[in-house]
Design an enzyme around this catalytic site. Structure first.
Site, PDB file in Angstrom:
ATOM      1  N   SER A  72     -13.246 -33.749 -32.150  1.00 18.92           N
ATOM      2  CA  SER A  72     -12.021 -33.119 -32.610  1.00 18.92           C
ATOM      3  C   SER A  72     -10.892 -34.089 -32.921  1.00 18.92           C
ATOM      4  CB  SER A  72     -11.535 -32.113 -31.562  1.00 18.92           C
ATOM      5  OG  SER A  72     -11.212 -32.767 -30.344  1.00 18.92           O
ATOM      6  N   LYS A 132      -2.915 -38.185 -31.108  1.00 11.85           N
ATOM      7  CA  LYS A 132      -3.534 -36.896 -31.435  1.00 11.85           C
ATOM      8  C   LYS A 132      -2.576 -35.761 -31.093  1.00 11.85           C
ATOM      9  CE  LYS A 132      -7.861 -34.333 -30.600  1.00 11.85           C
ATOM     10  NZ  LYS A 132      -9.133 -34.345 -29.833  1.00 11.85           N
ATOM     11  N   SER A 166     -15.470 -35.993 -28.496  1.00 11.09           N
ATOM     12  CA  SER A 166     -14.441 -35.863 -29.531  1.00 11.09           C
ATOM     13  C   SER A 166     -13.709 -37.152 -29.879  1.00 11.09           C
ATOM     14  CB  SER A 166     -13.411 -34.801 -29.114  1.00 11.09           C
ATOM     15  OG  SER A 166     -13.976 -33.522 -29.209  1.00 11.09           O
TER      16      SER A 166
END
Length: 464
Positions: free
Chosen positions: A155, A80, A179
């Site tokens: 997210s 990420k 997330s």
């Protein structure tokens, strides 16, 4: 050749060891899959296929000599984008960030690289990681490969989309309110939020964790064996513990499992989600577990207080930016944050205090059971262009009711697929464990994985 992209990390390592496959073949297959999917998914940022091929060739040479670096040598991995990788800027999903190359790998990236993982890209995320959405002012809109008109969640949006689309087997996200688990649920994945401090991160923060997003429980366990190695930069980390992560055998018989279907605030659980979770509970009952109802234990005051604290935290950062940078922030996020400008110290403090209230509530709910199961999210995914399931910046957290308390309490929690909507979208089952019992959570997830109905075929890039 492209079917190699769908092999698990466990299978790849076994094939490399037996010299049935080369990491070069596998990364070529992953690159072909990305070529077919990525123009529509927008899951990746800082994608570098040439560097990936170089890393794969180096891994191939190590395997030929029988000298792998570690447990995931030659396995394709995405990271990420808010997890720093040396030499790559960290935009935090927002066009308001000044792009400066990171000086060093953050702990999860460092452990991945040390173990031989082939890092070929970062994955996209929304502004500041404060949306359960693939919407961003910096990145292109990320979409869910199960249905391109829907959201992958966030997210860890790009990570969820990449894993479901077959961009290799190992992906890592971050989670401060759901997330990892929310996109895992909406994309049909296994997504683990480890115990607070189990997996070193930098910078650490209350409730924040990094964790694997994979297609199988075994792959999540394999990656945890790498990611949990110690790193002094995480001042909130647990003492390192040797855990036999790959020993996933365990019986459901005799377990007492709480069934939590009403959070206490937020969206009501939809009929299809309710049916899928209840069916999962029935399977566990048939396997010998005792299922007991868990009454709602969270309150509107808890999430409203946490909302105030998060707004204040965000505004403190954003208020320092010049107006021209503030104007680049996603309007949904800016309109949410800017409401904190008139908060008093009392507003912020009483908001922060709700972290303890949530922690205590979840600890209480777990007192008389071994685990709690719940929906990961109240409903399957929602329109790709929306910032959240309600798309209302003044009600941004109605969908995180089942996930957020494990962040505030620090307990391990995993999402695993337990069914599909009538429209074919995945539905996630969340398993919450006792403090520090990460391996117990994975063992229960593995047991459920073996007893559930066969999963549907993964999305293929010919989908429109």
């Amino acid at each position: 050749m492209t079917e190699l992209a769908d092999l698990t990390a466990v299978a790849l390592v076994e094939a490399y060891r037996a010299r049935r496959l080369s990491p070069v073949e596998v990364i070529d297959a992953v690159i072909a899959r990305i070529d077919a999917w990525e123009p529509r998914l927008n899951a990746l940022w800082a994608y570098d296929p040439d560097a990936a091929r170089t890393s794969a060739r180096e891994s191939e040479a190590r395997w030929m000599k029988g000298e792998p670096l570690g447990a995931i040598d030659g396995v394709p991995v995405t990271i990420k984008e808010n997890i720093a990788t040396k030499g790559t800027p960290v935009p935090l999903g927002t066009a308001a960030t000044t792009l400066v190359p990171a000086a060093a790998d953050a702990p999860p990236a460092a452990r991945t690289r040390e173990a031989g993982g082939v890092i070929f890209a970062k994955t996209t995320m929304p502004d500041y990681g404060m949306l359960s959405s693939g919407l961003s002012s910096f990145h292109k809109l990320a979409r869910n490969p199960w249905d391109l008109s829907t959201n992958p969640g966030g997210s860890s949006a790009g990570a969820g989309a990449a894993a479901a689309a077959g961009y290799g087997p190992l992906h890592i996200g971050t989670d401060i309110g759901g997330s990892i688990r929310l996109p895992a649920g909406w994309c049909g994945l296994v997504g683990l939020k480890p115990s607070a401090g189990r997996l070193p991160i930098d910078p650490p923060f209350i409730g924040r964790a990094a964790g694997p997003m994979t297609r199988t429980v075994a792959d999540t366990a394999l990656y945890m064996s790498v990611l949990t190695r110690p790193d002094r930069r995480d001042t909130m980390a647990l003492p390192y513990q040797e855990i036999d992560w790959l020993n996933l055998a365990g019986s459901v018989k005799g377990l007492k499992i709480g069934l939590w279907l009403e959070a206490g605030f937020g969206q009501a659980v939809g009929d299809e989600t309710l049916a899928a979770v209840q069916s999962a509970a029935a399977l566990l009952t048939d396997a010998g577990a005792t299922i007991v109802p868990i009454a709602p234990f969270l309150t509107r005051a808890m999430i409203d207080g946490l909302d105030r604290f998060w707004r204040a935290r965000g505004y403190e950062d954003v208020a320092r930016l010049p107006p021209e940078q503030q104007a680049r922030i996603l309007p949904y996020i800016f309109n949410w944050i800017v409401t904190a400008k008139d908060f008093s110290g009392g507003d912020v403090y009483t908001g922060f205090a709700q972290i303890d209230a949530m922690r205590n509530a979840l600890h209480g709910a777990l007192k008389d059971v071994d685990f709690i199961i719940s929906p990961t999210a109240p409903e399957p995914s929602y329109p790709a262009e929306w910032a959240s399931p309600l798309n209302d910046p003044q009600r941004p957290f109605e969908h995180i009711a089942f996930t957020v308390s494990a962040n505030m309490g620090g307990q391990p929690a995993v999402s695993i697929n337990c069914g599909y909507s009538s429209g074919g979208l995945p539905i996630g089952l969340q398993i919450i464990g006792q403090s520090f019992d990460d391996i117990g959570v994975l063992r229960l997830a593995r047991a459920f994985e073996e007893m559930r109905a066969p999963s549907r075929p993964w999305p293929w890039p010919t989908l429109s």
